[in-house]
Scaffold this motif. Sequence first.
Motif, PDB file in Angstrom:
ATOM      1  N   LEU A  54      16.635 200.966 -38.399  1.00  0.00           N
ATOM      2  CA  LEU A  54      17.564 199.961 -37.872  1.00  0.00           C
ATOM      3  C   LEU A  54      17.513 199.889 -36.347  1.00  0.00           C
ATOM      4  O   LEU A  54      17.364 198.786 -35.783  1.00  0.00           O
ATOM      5  CB  LEU A  54      18.978 200.251 -38.365  1.00  0.00           C
ATOM      6  N   PRO A  55      17.609 201.018 -35.614  1.00  0.00           N
ATOM      7  CA  PRO A  55      17.469 200.933 -34.145  1.00  0.00           C
ATOM      8  C   PRO A  55      16.109 200.393 -33.725  1.00  0.00           C
ATOM      9  O   PRO A  55      16.006 199.663 -32.736  1.00  0.00           O
ATOM     10  CB  PRO A  55      17.653 202.388 -33.682  1.00  0.00           C
ATOM     11  N   GLN A  56      15.062 200.742 -34.482  1.00  0.00           N
ATOM     12  CA  GLN A  56      13.720 200.267 -34.147  1.00  0.00           C
ATOM     13  C   GLN A  56      13.627 198.751 -34.307  1.00  0.00           C
ATOM     14  O   GLN A  56      13.009 198.067 -33.473  1.00  0.00           O
ATOM     15  CB  GLN A  56      12.697 200.958 -35.053  1.00  0.00           C
ATOM     16  N   ALA A  57      14.240 198.211 -35.356  1.00  0.00           N
ATOM     17  CA  ALA A  57      14.220 196.767 -35.569  1.00  0.00           C
ATOM     18  C   ALA A  57      14.987 196.035 -34.475  1.00  0.00           C
ATOM     19  O   ALA A  57      14.528 195.003 -33.952  1.00  0.00           O
ATOM     20  CB  ALA A  57      14.798 196.437 -36.944  1.00  0.00           C
ATOM     21  N   VAL A  58      16.156 196.555 -34.097  1.00  0.00           N
ATOM     22  CA  VAL A  58      16.942 195.939 -33.027  1.00  0.00           C
ATOM     23  C   VAL A  58      16.178 196.002 -31.702  1.00  0.00           C
ATOM     24  O   VAL A  58      16.137 195.029 -30.934  1.00  0.00           O
ATOM     25  CB  VAL A  58      18.312 196.630 -32.902  1.00  0.00           C
ATOM     26  N   THR A  59      15.543 197.140 -31.445  1.00  0.00           N
ATOM     27  CA  THR A  59      14.758 197.299 -30.210  1.00  0.00           C
ATOM     28  C   THR A  59      13.610 196.313 -30.162  1.00  0.00           C
ATOM     29  O   THR A  59      13.363 195.669 -29.131  1.00  0.00           O
ATOM     30  CB  THR A  59      14.228 198.733 -30.110  1.00  0.00           C
ATOM     31  N   ALA A  60      12.865 196.180 -31.262  1.00  0.00           N
ATOM     32  CA  ALA A  60      11.743 195.252 -31.309  1.00  0.00           C
ATOM     33  C   ALA A  60      12.206 193.815 -31.081  1.00  0.00           C
ATOM     34  O   ALA A  60      11.581 193.055 -30.318  1.00  0.00           O
ATOM     35  CB  ALA A  60      11.023 195.371 -32.654  1.00  0.00           C
ATOM     36  N   MET A  61      13.302 193.428 -31.701  1.00  0.00           N
ATOM     37  CA  MET A  61      13.815 192.066 -31.561  1.00  0.00           C
ATOM     38  C   MET A  61      14.198 191.771 -30.111  1.00  0.00           C
ATOM     39  O   MET A  61      13.811 190.735 -29.547  1.00  0.00           O
ATOM     40  CB  MET A  61      15.021 191.880 -32.481  1.00  0.00           C
ATOM     41  N   LEU A  62      14.946 192.687 -29.483  1.00  0.00           N
ATOM     42  CA  LEU A  62      15.374 192.470 -28.104  1.00  0.00           C
ATOM     43  C   LEU A  62      14.206 192.570 -27.122  1.00  0.00           C
ATOM     44  O   LEU A  62      14.131 191.799 -26.156  1.00  0.00           O
ATOM     45  CB  LEU A  62      16.453 193.488 -27.736  1.00  0.00           C
ATOM     46  N   ALA A  63      13.292 193.512 -27.367  1.00  0.00           N
ATOM     47  CA  ALA A  63      12.149 193.673 -26.463  1.00  0.00           C
ATOM     48  C   ALA A  63      11.242 192.454 -26.506  1.00  0.00           C
ATOM     49  O   ALA A  63      10.787 191.963 -25.460  1.00  0.00           O
ATOM     50  CB  ALA A  63      11.368 194.935 -26.833  1.00  0.00           C
ATOM     51  N   SER A 201      22.758 196.254 -24.115  1.00  0.00           N
ATOM     52  CA  SER A 201      23.640 195.622 -23.120  1.00  0.00           C
ATOM     53  C   SER A 201      22.846 195.093 -21.931  1.00  0.00           C
ATOM     54  O   SER A 201      23.045 193.951 -21.498  1.00  0.00           O
ATOM     55  CB  SER A 201      24.696 196.622 -22.649  1.00  0.00           C
ATOM     56  N   ILE A 202      21.937 195.902 -21.398  1.00  0.00           N
ATOM     57  CA  ILE A 202      21.154 195.472 -20.241  1.00  0.00           C
ATOM     58  C   ILE A 202      20.211 194.336 -20.622  1.00  0.00           C
ATOM     59  O   ILE A 202      20.058 193.347 -19.886  1.00  0.00           O
ATOM     60  CB  ILE A 202      20.360 196.657 -19.660  1.00  0.00           C
ATOM     61  N   THR A 203      19.580 194.452 -21.798  1.00  0.00           N
ATOM     62  CA  THR A 203      18.651 193.407 -22.223  1.00  0.00           C
ATOM     63  C   THR A 203      19.379 192.085 -22.449  1.00  0.00           C
ATOM     64  O   THR A 203      18.908 191.019 -22.016  1.00  0.00           O
ATOM     65  CB  THR A 203      17.927 193.827 -23.511  1.00  0.00           C
TER      66      THR A 203
END
Length: 331
Positions: A54-63, A201-203
């Motif tokens: 789940l964190p990896q999916a959120v990270t990929a989407m935002l990145a 938050s920063i992204t």
Amino acid sequence: MAKHLILGIATLLLFVANIFFGAVHLPASEVLAALTGSTGDDGAVSFIVLGSRLPQAVTAMLAGAGLGVSGLLLQTAFRNPLAGPSVLGISSGASLGVALVMLFMGGTLTVGSMSLAGNAAVVGGALAGSMAIMALLIALSSIVRNDLMLLITGIMIGYLTSSVVTLLSSLSTAQGVHGYVMWGMGTFGDVAPGQLPWFASITIAGLILSLLLAKPLNLLLLGDNYARNLGVRVVAVRNLLLLATGLLTGVITAYCGPLAFIGMAVPHVARFYYRTDNHWVLIPATMLTGAVVALGCNVVSTIPDNTIIPINALTAIIGVPIILTVILRRR
């Protein structure tokens, strides 16, 4: 709106695929049980789904969204279809910060009485390096008024930082060089659940700032002089643009490594799909397109059993043909 809806559905489907598929095979029923909190005593499944996928999916989407928008802003501001986050040297600054931590400081970042080690030191070094380059570019933008000259300055800064990294690599230990090379391959899996709110938050702040720049960027397409006559403060807009791209590129590179070609290629995909230069349309479109590309690469990277393909290997396969197509079409 229909095209936005299609991209939104694609993003949602790939986000779900990132949660249900991974390097470790899990039945769909176990994944659903972990998401609903009904796994019982099986903490391993909960950790894989909620603590990793789940964190990896959120990270990929935002990145993907952040790097795509950064590339769009830079390509518009510098009127160069090959501009991207790495061209201005911001990514190179982050790489230099990581190199100093891993290759020169032995993996520990010490500032006064505070000391960071491991992943925290890498993130701190990358952020410090990218912010230093961003501050330098903002300072130079008040001296170098020409956009092309500022772009060339960024390229020269990138060459300089790469030379310093090469020098540090030649003087470092084999273990330090190995750690740096692994970081440089790119990954969406280094953002821990506790770090995800800060990263997000920063992204998101950088993405919101990018949306606020849509109107002046549309006016800049007509030329600097025309934009000035309409009340646009060109230097201030350029500094805000550098701030937005610096924030996005810095935090994403710090956690995910120097991801290649997403920032350069994704804006061209969005332009081709939407057939418009209106940034009120292009910025959200680029966010969604970048999220789709990053989530898709993350799913593909976990297809082999018990191993993960480096993200940069996949982004290059996607990005190089797109960039070559742009070059050949524009001759």
